[in-house]
Design an enzyme around this catalytic site. Structure first.
Site: not given
Ligand code: PLP
Length: 409
Positions: A139, A224, A253
């Protein structure tokens, strides 16, 4: 003038239905406790999905926000500002990275990372080298590019056509990556622990082999760390624990502890490809956001907070095992630090949301990671008493689900 009652029902009247929030409306939080409109209190094991790393209303973050609020809120990137520069210096000092791009969310940080990976390959090897390899169940956000790199078809469905040149292979399967990677690959993208995908940690040997394959094929390695970063695993960033250094890393986050801020960090080698005018974000490097993030990093990047993560995990695991000894409900308790996943046994697969609702009714906020896994991403400084109390409530909630389901069967 009449005032409309602000209730959960109003959500359905005035909000786009892409979320289905809990039936209560929180109004106040302190540490790891939250109160709703009826003054009902909840223990917070959700932590805003790995955002509230210092709980709610942490004094250092409140002070930083108030102090900056009196000085300077916004400039856009026609000027730089002191909080952004201080935060960038702290992030580069504390990590492998030499350069930082600020933005406001994880998806936006990943968007920058993927664009940089493509542009670096374009600049140095030509347009043929544009393929991105990512992992099934990954994700990476909800923009069109990030749902495309993400490994879950359900998030792309109905939004096609999506950007091309992206493929997915199973996570922790080095042979599959070996078969897919080529000199056309510009980047391999991974989470050190797949979060939304079910709390699946990368095997360290797999992570090292991914790094080697990237080097062999002149592909950049993108981590990520939106969910795993800023102390969540007990390291400031999870790559440290894996012993693998990426070329590009994204963070968001917990970076702002609840104030929206994200960043894409990278090496001096790749940074020049995001040259002047190639990319941007109006709010990126916003002084309010960076002032709060600086206070968050100063507070979290300390031996007390980081080493406390393992101690708190041990209490969570002990309590989850106690619950399991009583109910035999979990197949596996996994994750690292305070990114905790408890997979339900097979007969309960698909029903994680039932447990989440029962937990809410019992006064504890938890999360799910897909349909089979209960997820907890609490504050990194949650007091032991709150963990024990929240677990007592979770135990009640699980008893309730098991009783109701038996009764209904
Ligand atoms: C691993 C990861 N990458 C990217 C995101 C996306 O972040 P945002 O919701 O701040 O765009 C998330 C959100 O849960 C995530 O867990």
């Amino acid at each position: 003038m009449t005032t409309v009652p602000v209730t959960r029902a109003l959500f359905d009247d005035v909000m786009v239905p892409n979320y289905n929030p809990q039936q209560f409306v929180p109004v106040r939080g302190e540490g790891s406790r939250v109160w709703d409109q009826d003054d009902r209190e909840y223990v917070d094991f959700a932590g805003g999905i790995a955002v509230n790393a210092l709980g709610h209303a942490h004094p250092a973050l409140v002070a930083a926000l108030k102090d900056q609020a009196d000085k300077l809120w916004h400039l856009s990137n026609t000027c730089t500002n002191e909080p952004a520069l201080r935060l960038a210096k702290k992030l580069t000092d504390a990590t492998f990275a030499d350069k930082v791009f600020f933005c406001s969310s994880g998806g936006e940080a990943n968007e920058a990372a993927f664009k940089l990976a493509r542009k670096y390959a374009y600049d140095n090897f030509g347009p043929e080298k544009h393929e991105i390899i990512a992992f099934t169940q990954a994700f990476h956000g909800r923009t069109l590019f990030t749902v495309s790199v993400g490994g879950q078809q359900k998030y792309r469905e109905g939004f096609e056509p999506v950007p091309g040149g992206i493929s997915h292979v199973p996570f922790n399967d080095i042979e599959a990556l070996k078969a897919a990677i080529s000199d056309k690959t510009c980047a391999v993208v991974m989470e050190p622990i797949q979060g939304e995908g079910g709390i699946i940690p990368a095997d360290p040997e797999f992570a090292r082999a991914v790094r080697e394959l990237c080097d062999e094929h002149n592909a950049v390695l993108v981590y990520d760390e939106v969910q795993t970063g800023v102390g969540r695993t007990g390291h400031l960033y999870a790559y440290e624990g894996l012993g693998v250094t990426p070329d590009i890393m994204t963070t968001a986050k917990a970076l702002g502890g609840g104030f929206p801020v994200g960043a894409m960090l990278c090496t001096d080698k790749v940074a020049p490809s995001l040259g002047f005018g190639t990319h941007g974000s109006t709010y990126g490097g916003n002084p309010l956001a960076c002032a709060v993030a600086e206070a968050a990093i100063d507070t979290i990047n300390t031996p007390e907070v980081l080493s406390g993560v393992a101690d708190k995990r041990a209490i969570f695991v002990e309590e989850l095992e106690k619950i399991n000894a009583k109910h035999q409900i979990f197949k596996e308790i996994r994750g690292e630090g305070l990114l905790i996943g408890a997979e339900l046994i097979d007969v309960w697969h698909g029903k994680a949301a039932k447990f989440l609702a029962a937990a809410r009714d019992a006064g504890v906020m938890i999360l799910v990671a897909g349909p089979n896994v209960l997820r907890m991403t609490p504050s990194l400084i949650i007091p032991e008493a709150d963990i024990r109390e929240g677990m007592a409530r979770l135990d009640q909630a699980i008893s309730h689900v098991l009783e109701t389901e038996t009764a209904e069967a």
